[in-house]
Design a protein around this motif. Sequence first.
Motif, PDB file in Angstrom:
ATOM      1  N   THR A 193       0.839  -1.201   0.000  1.00  0.00           N
ATOM      2  CA  THR A 193       0.000   0.000   0.000  1.00  0.00           C
ATOM      3  C   THR A 193       0.870   1.245   0.000  1.00  0.00           C
ATOM      4  O   THR A 193       0.554   2.244  -0.667  1.00  0.00           O
ATOM      5  N   GLY A 194       1.987   1.195   0.738  1.00  0.00           N
ATOM      6  CA  GLY A 194       2.903   2.329   0.780  1.00  0.00           C
ATOM      7  C   GLY A 194       3.513   2.646  -0.573  1.00  0.00           C
ATOM      8  O   GLY A 194       3.732   3.823  -0.904  1.00  0.00           O
ATOM      9  N   ARG A 242      -6.404  -1.415   2.481  1.00  0.00           N
ATOM     10  CA  ARG A 242      -5.778  -2.212   3.541  1.00  0.00           C
ATOM     11  C   ARG A 242      -6.748  -3.255   4.095  1.00  0.00           C
ATOM     12  O   ARG A 242      -6.368  -4.408   4.318  1.00  0.00           O
ATOM     13  N   ARG A 243      -7.985  -2.872   4.330  1.00  0.00           N
ATOM     14  CA  ARG A 243      -8.978  -3.814   4.863  1.00  0.00           C
ATOM     15  C   ARG A 243      -9.216  -4.951   3.871  1.00  0.00           C
ATOM     16  O   ARG A 243      -9.305  -6.121   4.254  1.00  0.00           O
ATOM     17  N   TRP A 244      -9.315  -4.607   2.616  1.00  0.00           N
ATOM     18  CA  TRP A 244      -9.517  -5.605   1.567  1.00  0.00           C
ATOM     19  C   TRP A 244      -8.334  -6.562   1.490  1.00  0.00           C
ATOM     20  O   TRP A 244      -8.499  -7.782   1.376  1.00  0.00           O
ATOM     21  N   MET A 245      -7.118  -6.033   1.590  1.00  0.00           N
ATOM     22  CA  MET A 245      -5.921  -6.874   1.528  1.00  0.00           C
ATOM     23  C   MET A 245      -5.805  -7.801   2.736  1.00  0.00           C
ATOM     24  O   MET A 245      -5.171  -8.862   2.652  1.00  0.00           O
ATOM     25  N   ASN A 251      -7.459   9.039   2.848  1.00  0.00           N
ATOM     26  CA  ASN A 251      -7.593   8.090   3.947  1.00  0.00           C
ATOM     27  C   ASN A 251      -8.661   7.034   3.667  1.00  0.00           C
ATOM     28  O   ASN A 251      -8.519   5.870   4.055  1.00  0.00           O
ATOM     29  N   PHE A 252      -9.735   7.448   3.000  1.00  0.00           N
ATOM     30  CA  PHE A 252     -10.784   6.483   2.643  1.00  0.00           C
ATOM     31  C   PHE A 252     -10.207   5.401   1.740  1.00  0.00           C
ATOM     32  O   PHE A 252     -10.464   4.210   1.927  1.00  0.00           O
ATOM     33  N   GLY A 253      -9.418   5.817   0.759  1.00  0.00           N
ATOM     34  CA  GLY A 253      -8.820   4.855  -0.154  1.00  0.00           C
ATOM     35  C   GLY A 253      -7.840   3.923   0.529  1.00  0.00           C
ATOM     36  O   GLY A 253      -7.866   2.706   0.307  1.00  0.00           O
ATOM     37  N   VAL A 254      -6.974   4.478   1.370  1.00  0.00           N
ATOM     38  CA  VAL A 254      -5.977   3.662   2.060  1.00  0.00           C
ATOM     39  C   VAL A 254      -6.644   2.645   2.979  1.00  0.00           C
ATOM     40  O   VAL A 254      -6.295   1.455   2.983  1.00  0.00           O
ATOM     41  N   LEU A 255      -7.618   3.100   3.769  1.00  0.00           N
ATOM     42  CA  LEU A 255      -8.307   2.191   4.690  1.00  0.00           C
ATOM     43  C   LEU A 255      -9.034   1.068   3.951  1.00  0.00           C
ATOM     44  O   LEU A 255      -8.998  -0.095   4.372  1.00  0.00           O
TER      45      LEU A 255
END
Length: 201
Positions: free
Chosen positions: A79-80, A130-133, A123-127
């Motif tokens: 993600t980073g 990450r949750r999906w992964m 932040n919406f996209g990152v969260l």
Amino acid sequence: SLLLLASFGGKACFALPTLDFGKLGQLYNTAVKTRPFATYCVQGALVSGAGDVASQVLTRCKDKPMKLNGKQIYHAACTGVVFNGVLLPWYYDKIQSLIPGRTPVMVGLKVAFDQMLWGYCGNFGVLTVRRWMEGATFNEAVQHTRAEIWPVFRSDLVVWTTYNSLCYGVIPKSYQPISTAVMAAAWTAYISAVSVKDLER
């Protein structure tokens, strides 16, 4: 919210400050000049991975032996690469280009723009990713993010409005890469904790 002031498309951006930390700084600056895209992707992976390690250490169950989740660290690093290594450099370059200068008015405009766009959407996209992964379906990831985004946004408002005001207006450019990397790692630790909240580990 981010790795700051970088480049995109294979060449260093005018906004990129230089580091003055001896041989390490020289090595970093050389990498930025010769391979900027790869450098920022590696930097994004390292910062996000370090943030996730910190998150796991801080949120561990004290009754159990410490064991890091390598897959979770890998997900954070991936993600980073995308968000911190590819999107944010381009994003911050555009902010610096569209709103140049370090006057109070210019700083205020940059901070407000960043908060409205990246503070929520980023932040919406990152969260969600990450949750999906971490094993949730995409719809479950979106629902989780919807439930968590406003507390995250409020935290972002406090943390990043303060830091970006200092960064855009006070912190010397030679120190901005280090200070921003530290802030990004700390923020990733928080995002990692939120993204795996209530998941069975």
